[in-house]
Scaffold this active site. Structure first.
Site, PDB file in Angstrom:
ATOM      1  N   LYS A 191       0.681  -1.197   0.096  1.00  0.00           N
ATOM      2  CA  LYS A 191      -0.024   0.128   0.036  1.00  0.00           C
ATOM      3  C   LYS A 191       0.757   1.081   0.001  1.00  0.00           C
ATOM      4  O   LYS A 191       1.907   1.095   0.500  1.00  0.00           O
ATOM      5  CB  LYS A 191      -0.778   0.039   1.214  1.00  0.00           C
ATOM      6  CG  LYS A 191      -1.969   0.851   1.089  1.00  0.00           C
ATOM      7  CD  LYS A 191      -3.089   0.180   0.614  1.00  0.00           C
ATOM      8  CE  LYS A 191      -4.402   0.935   0.060  1.00  0.00           C
ATOM      9  NZ  LYS A 191      -5.735   0.144  -0.171  1.00  0.00           N
TER      10      LYS A 191
ATOM     11  N   ASP B 169      -6.909   4.233  -4.317  1.00  0.00           N
ATOM     12  CA  ASP B 169      -7.694   4.132  -3.184  1.00  0.00           C
ATOM     13  C   ASP B 169      -8.227   5.539  -2.674  1.00  0.00           C
ATOM     14  O   ASP B 169      -8.473   6.267  -3.743  1.00  0.00           O
ATOM     15  CB  ASP B 169      -6.549   3.563  -2.001  1.00  0.00           C
ATOM     16  CG  ASP B 169      -7.331   3.361  -0.582  1.00  0.00           C
ATOM     17  OD1 ASP B 169      -7.647   2.209  -0.769  1.00  0.00           O
ATOM     18  OD2 ASP B 169      -7.584   4.065   0.123  1.00  0.00           O
TER      19      ASP B 169
END
Ligand code: NDP
Ligand code: 2IT
Length: 453
Positions: free
Chosen positions: A128, A168
């Site tokens: 991430k 995201d």
């Protein structure tokens, strides 16, 4: 040493080694405690020190991002990429641009991503990244400048066989476009190093819709397993971004009625059903606040955040059959879940990552409300990212329905795996345990096979 003692030691250790990373502790606590039935049964995970190893990212990159704003001034942000686990494949996971981003948040998201990606049964590891850059109030030019500056550092850490970021919060098709353009300019290669790309230049059909559609497919599977279905259900949805919009769209397709959405400034309650065309126009084209929605639809109610119940969020106080938290972490509190329970909500289906607070989760378990954990229910996004990688690698382009059929099947398989695992460990219907054990087992067994690396 007893597994419970070992879990406690690991939790203590991460608090000492990485101070102040509350969201990361929250994610790790939930996963490790729910693994206890597996750890009690199989001693190999202790022998190979899997718990100690799995909570440490393989690589953490933090870098400075300098960029020029419209006034010609240099602004500075922090950029992150946490490459958590490459056990099952290249690191895979989104980028978040939001002022709240810090290392603890990126680590929680990266940790969750390992198990989510494992549940898809595809070959993708977990990672991430993101930045504390705030896209709100920035011009189109400033967003492009920031994305270019961010990629100027990130490019050396990613690659189609190494690490493939995606979107995201705060990173959608527009940002992926600027990031991709800059990567191509620097490297002189047209490579599938990001997913969520535009349809004309390597993107996959259905990737935009995938997380929301997948979340609804998961809910449908869960309801079917309980002799029920989505059709005719009144649904509350939080958020009004990528996940929320396509959750709402699929709910309509399946005959349900979504009646709420929200953003960081307030909640819309539209009793006759959210108008998707207006919502998409406000959030995908003009990037405005939801207040505008209520100016267009006079029969909709707008509740600004300062009028929310103490410790809670208005969206969860609207009576519903199913709740779809689809905005951000810790957005569904104990106050909220008590209201959902009182109003007869049957299922909470997490579209966001870790939207439910730990005390709210306790209450949900105690009352036996059906609950779909995010790492299973929102895995359709990353799964479709892998389908995009697959099309890029084989130079193919699949139709919308080809990809949608695959997504549908993947969500069914994830549900079956998670449900069966929950039964295997005598906790029928506790999908949190089912998801964590099923995801962990695949990664941990593979770690053992790959040796001390
Ligand atoms: P978007 O940026 O498209 O939308 C996020 C939405 O949540 C916006 O409506 C935003 O409001 C709201 N929001 C964000 N932060 C806050 C906050 N701190 N308080 C209140 N509201 C907030 O993001 P996505 O829809 O892509 O992501 C939503 C969730 O789903 C996240 O948890 C993400 O990690 C998760 N997720 C996303 C996937 C994807 O494919 N995109 C895949 C799997 C999970 P505002 O616009 O006012 O900021
Ligand atoms: O949380 C997530 O799964 C995502 N943001 C999507 C990641 C991806 O690589 O598509």
């Amino acid at each position: 040493m007893k597994p419970s003692k070992q879990v406690e030691e690991v939790l203590q250790h991460i608090r000492e080694c990485s101070p102040g990373q509350n969201e990361f502790y929250q994610a790790v606590d939930e996963v490790l405690f729910s693994l206890l039935p597996l750890l009690n049964e199989d001693s190999r995970y202790r022998e190979y020190n899997i718990l100690q190893r799995i909570v440490v990212p393989e690589r953490t990159v933090i870098f400075k991002v300098n960029w020029l704003n419209d006034k010609g001034k240099i602004e500075t942000n922090l950029g992150y990429r946490v490459q958590f686990s490459s056990t099952l494949g290249p690191y895979k996971g989104g980028l978040r641009f939001h002022p709240s981003v810090n290392l603890g948040i990126i680590k929680f998201l990266g940790f969750e991503q390992i198990f989510k990606n494992a549940l898809t049964n595809l070959g993708i590891g977990g990672g991430k990244g993101g930045s504390n850059f705030n896209p709100k109030g920035k011009s189109e030019n400033e967003i492009m400048k920031f994305c270019q500056a961010y990629m100027l550092e990130l490019y050396r850490h990613i690659g189609k066989h190494t690490d493939i970021p995606a979107g995201d919060i705060g990173v959608g098709a527009r940002e992926i476009g600027y990031l991709f353009g800059q990567y191509k300019k620097i490297t002189n290669e047209f490579d599938g190093i990001l997913t969520g790309k535009g349809i004309n230049w390597g993107g996959s059909k259905v990737r935009k819709e995938a997380t929301g559609y997948g979340s609804v497919y998961f809910a449908e599977n869960f309801l079917n397993a309980n002799n029920d279905s989505i059709k005719g259900k009144i649904c509350t949805v939080s958020g009004s971004g990528n996940v929320a919009i396509y959750t709402i769209e699929k709910l309509y397709y399946l005959g349900a009625k979504p009646i709420t959405c929200s953003d960081s400034r307030g909640t819309i309650y539209h009793k006759k059903g959210i108008d998707l065309t207006t919502l998409k126009a406000i959030k995908e084209i003009t990037y405005q606040s939801l207040e505008v929605y209520a100016k267009i639809h006079h029969d909709a109610i707008y509740i600004p955040t300062h009028k929310y119940p103490k410790g809670g969020h208005s969206v969860w106080h609207v009576p519903c059959d199913i709740a779809f938290p689809s905005a951000t972490q810790n957005e569904l509190t104990l106050v909220d879940v008590k209201a959902l329970y009182k109003n007869g909500c049957k299922l909470i289906n997490e579209g966001a990552n870790m939207p439910t607070t730990p005390d709210a989760l306790e209450f949900i378990k105690e009352k036996g409300i059906l609950f779909s954990p995010g790492k299973a229910a929102n895995a359709g996004g990353v799964a479709t990212s892998q389908l995009e990688m697959s099309q890029n690698a084989s130079m193919q382009r699949w139709t919308f329905s080809e990809v949608d059929i695959k997504l549908h099947q993947i969500m069914r398989d994830i549900f079956d795996t998670v449900y069966k695992t929950s039964i295997e460990f005598d906790s029928k219907g506790d999908l949190i345990m089912g998801a964590n054990i099923a995801g962990f087992r695949r990664v941990a067994n593979s770690m053992i096979e790959q040796g001390a690396v």
